[in-house]
Design a protein around this motif. Sequence first.
Motif, PDB file in Angstrom:
ATOM      1  N   VAL A  79       0.973  -1.197  -0.253  1.00 13.90           N
ATOM      2  CA  VAL A  79       0.065   0.008   0.113  1.00 13.90           C
ATOM      3  C   VAL A  79       0.697   1.284   0.067  1.00 13.90           C
ATOM      4  N   ALA A  80       0.268   2.451  -0.541  1.00 13.33           N
ATOM      5  CA  ALA A  80       0.771   3.697  -0.299  1.00 13.33           C
ATOM      6  C   ALA A  80      -0.237   4.194   0.655  1.00 13.33           C
ATOM      7  N   MET A 139      -1.428  -1.031  -3.807  1.00 12.16           N
ATOM      8  CA  MET A 139      -0.736  -0.897  -5.181  1.00 12.16           C
ATOM      9  C   MET A 139      -0.667  -1.884  -6.016  1.00 12.16           C
ATOM     10  N   PRO A 140      -0.665  -1.889  -7.216  1.00 12.91           N
ATOM     11  CA  PRO A 140      -0.828  -2.949  -8.225  1.00 12.91           C
ATOM     12  C   PRO A 140       0.082  -4.117  -7.986  1.00 12.91           C
ATOM     13  N   THR A 141      -0.367  -5.575  -7.854  1.00  5.01           N
ATOM     14  CA  THR A 141       0.530  -6.433  -7.399  1.00  5.01           C
ATOM     15  C   THR A 141       1.623  -6.688  -8.178  1.00  5.01           C
ATOM     16  N   GLN A 142       1.928  -5.978  -9.125  1.00  8.63           N
ATOM     17  CA  GLN A 142       3.184  -6.213  -9.957  1.00  8.63           C
ATOM     18  C   GLN A 142       4.420  -5.397  -9.252  1.00  8.63           C
ATOM     19  N   TYR A 143       4.071  -4.672  -8.125  1.00  5.37           N
ATOM     20  CA  TYR A 143       5.109  -3.844  -7.452  1.00  5.37           C
ATOM     21  C   TYR A 143       5.273  -4.697  -5.956  1.00  5.37           C
ATOM     22  N   THR A 144       6.517  -4.497  -5.634  1.00  3.43           N
ATOM     23  CA  THR A 144       7.092  -4.778  -4.223  1.00  3.43           C
ATOM     24  C   THR A 144       7.297  -3.363  -3.384  1.00  3.43           C
ATOM     25  N   PRO A 203       7.942   8.274  -2.868  1.00  2.00           N
ATOM     26  CA  PRO A 203       7.078   9.485  -2.677  1.00  2.00           C
ATOM     27  C   PRO A 203       7.812  10.845  -2.789  1.00  2.00           C
ATOM     28  N   ASN A 204       7.323  11.725  -3.620  1.00  6.24           N
ATOM     29  CA  ASN A 204       8.005  13.092  -3.396  1.00  6.24           C
ATOM     30  C   ASN A 204       7.478  13.796  -2.006  1.00  6.24           C
ATOM     31  N   ASP A 205       6.318  13.353  -1.669  1.00  7.64           N
ATOM     32  CA  ASP A 205       5.561  13.779  -0.422  1.00  7.64           C
ATOM     33  C   ASP A 205       5.869  13.119   0.928  1.00  7.64           C
ATOM     34  N   SER A 206       6.706  13.660   1.736  1.00  2.00           N
ATOM     35  CA  SER A 206       7.128  12.798   2.968  1.00  2.00           C
ATOM     36  C   SER A 206       5.689  12.215   3.745  1.00  2.00           C
ATOM     37  N   ARG A 207       4.763  12.800   3.499  1.00  2.00           N
ATOM     38  CA  ARG A 207       3.644  12.244   4.426  1.00  2.00           C
ATOM     39  C   ARG A 207       3.172  11.042   3.667  1.00  2.00           C
ATOM     40  N   VAL A 208       3.542  10.424   2.667  1.00  2.00           N
ATOM     41  CA  VAL A 208       3.019   9.338   1.794  1.00  2.00           C
ATOM     42  C   VAL A 208       4.139   8.332   2.257  1.00  2.00           C
ATOM     43  N   THR A 209       3.778   7.290   2.818  1.00  2.00           N
ATOM     44  CA  THR A 209       4.598   5.919   2.859  1.00  2.00           C
ATOM     45  C   THR A 209       4.106   4.817   2.215  1.00  2.00           C
ATOM     46  N   ILE A 210       5.222   3.934   1.979  1.00  2.00           N
ATOM     47  CA  ILE A 210       5.027   2.629   1.267  1.00  2.00           C
ATOM     48  C   ILE A 210       5.282   1.652   2.241  1.00  2.00           C
ATOM     49  N   SER A 211       4.175   0.638   2.529  1.00  2.00           N
ATOM     50  CA  SER A 211       4.370  -0.593   3.544  1.00  2.00           C
ATOM     51  C   SER A 211       3.609  -1.856   2.693  1.00  2.00           C
ATOM     52  N   GLU A 212       3.976  -2.911   3.505  1.00  2.00           N
ATOM     53  CA  GLU A 212       3.176  -4.212   3.251  1.00  2.00           C
ATOM     54  C   GLU A 212       2.210  -4.533   4.352  1.00  2.00           C
ATOM     55  N   VAL A 213       0.933  -4.910   3.929  1.00  2.00           N
ATOM     56  CA  VAL A 213       0.045  -5.120   4.874  1.00  2.00           C
ATOM     57  C   VAL A 213      -0.006  -6.899   4.698  1.00  2.00           C
ATOM     58  N   GLY A 214       0.120  -7.360   5.922  1.00  2.00           N
ATOM     59  CA  GLY A 214       0.198  -8.783   5.835  1.00  2.00           C
ATOM     60  C   GLY A 214      -1.127  -9.476   5.825  1.00  2.00           C
ATOM     61  N   PRO A 215      -1.076 -10.754   5.863  1.00  2.00           N
ATOM     62  CA  PRO A 215      -2.363 -11.484   5.643  1.00  2.00           C
ATOM     63  C   PRO A 215      -3.395 -11.203   6.734  1.00  2.00           C
ATOM     64  N   GLN A 216      -4.512 -11.052   6.561  1.00  2.00           N
ATOM     65  CA  GLN A 216      -5.614 -10.667   7.583  1.00  2.00           C
ATOM     66  C   GLN A 216      -6.966 -11.269   7.357  1.00  2.00           C
ATOM     67  N   CYS A 217      -7.781 -11.349   8.453  1.00  2.00           N
ATOM     68  CA  CYS A 217      -8.910 -11.781   8.704  1.00  2.00           C
ATOM     69  C   CYS A 217     -10.025 -10.870   8.659  1.00  2.00           C
ATOM     70  N   PHE A 218     -11.070 -10.698   8.270  1.00  2.00           N
ATOM     71  CA  PHE A 218     -12.010  -9.627   8.177  1.00  2.00           C
ATOM     72  C   PHE A 218     -13.278 -10.041   8.187  1.00  2.00           C
ATOM     73  N   ALA A 219     -14.341  -9.386   8.812  1.00  2.00           N
ATOM     74  CA  ALA A 219     -15.602  -9.657   8.605  1.00  2.00           C
ATOM     75  C   ALA A 219     -16.067  -8.310   7.904  1.00  2.00           C
ATOM     76  N   ALA A 220     -16.884  -8.629   6.687  1.00  2.00           N
ATOM     77  CA  ALA A 220     -17.230  -7.295   5.782  1.00  2.00           C
ATOM     78  C   ALA A 220     -18.667  -7.466   5.657  1.00  2.00           C
ATOM     79  N   ILE A 221     -19.011  -5.944   5.404  1.00  2.00           N
ATOM     80  CA  ILE A 221     -20.506  -5.715   4.820  1.00  2.00           C
ATOM     81  C   ILE A 221     -20.385  -4.760   3.989  1.00  2.00           C
ATOM     82  N   ARG A 222     -21.058  -5.103   2.872  1.00  2.00           N
ATOM     83  CA  ARG A 222     -21.228  -4.329   1.452  1.00  2.00           C
ATOM     84  C   ARG A 222     -22.406  -3.424   1.757  1.00  2.00           C
TER      85      ARG A 222
END
Length: 178
Positions: A27-28, A86-91, A98-117
Amino acid sequence: MVFESPTYRVEERVNEIELRCYEPYVVAETLVEGPLERAGNGGFRLLAGYISGGNKTTDGDSKNIAMTTSVAQDRVGDQYRVRFMMPTQYTVESLPTPNDSRVTISEVGPQCFAAIRYRGRWTRKGYERHCRNLTGAISQAGHTVLGEPVWARYDPPWTPWFLRRNEILVALDDQAFD
């Protein structure tokens, strides 16, 4: 138009609720101040700037990065975190800086969620109503919620409000999937 989204599998359905397991993704993200709706807009603008060339590659150029869905937002202390997958082609390593220091890049690990649409406008009232429905159903099903709800929005602002896809996700204790 079809946009890439995080990959998940549905483990269980409880009425209108899905119990999902997500694969890791990059993610960004940014942290922003303000009320729920305004924070989402401010975070979106910063992240859109990053993927629209507000970045620097290793050879000194900038790069446009494809938009994905959803725009995810959750509370972190007194601020809101807004994320673009971020698109899956990227690591983490292959993305431009990022040009703006307020934007960071990181990886989100596997997670379990409950979701309502749900469909509708991006309002605090709608978010809170569906969040109550989600957490009530999860509690009734005997699952334990971990952390803050995530508000996920999938459509551009010009999409008619009655067609907009929105979701609220809450992280669950991994034991919910045993």
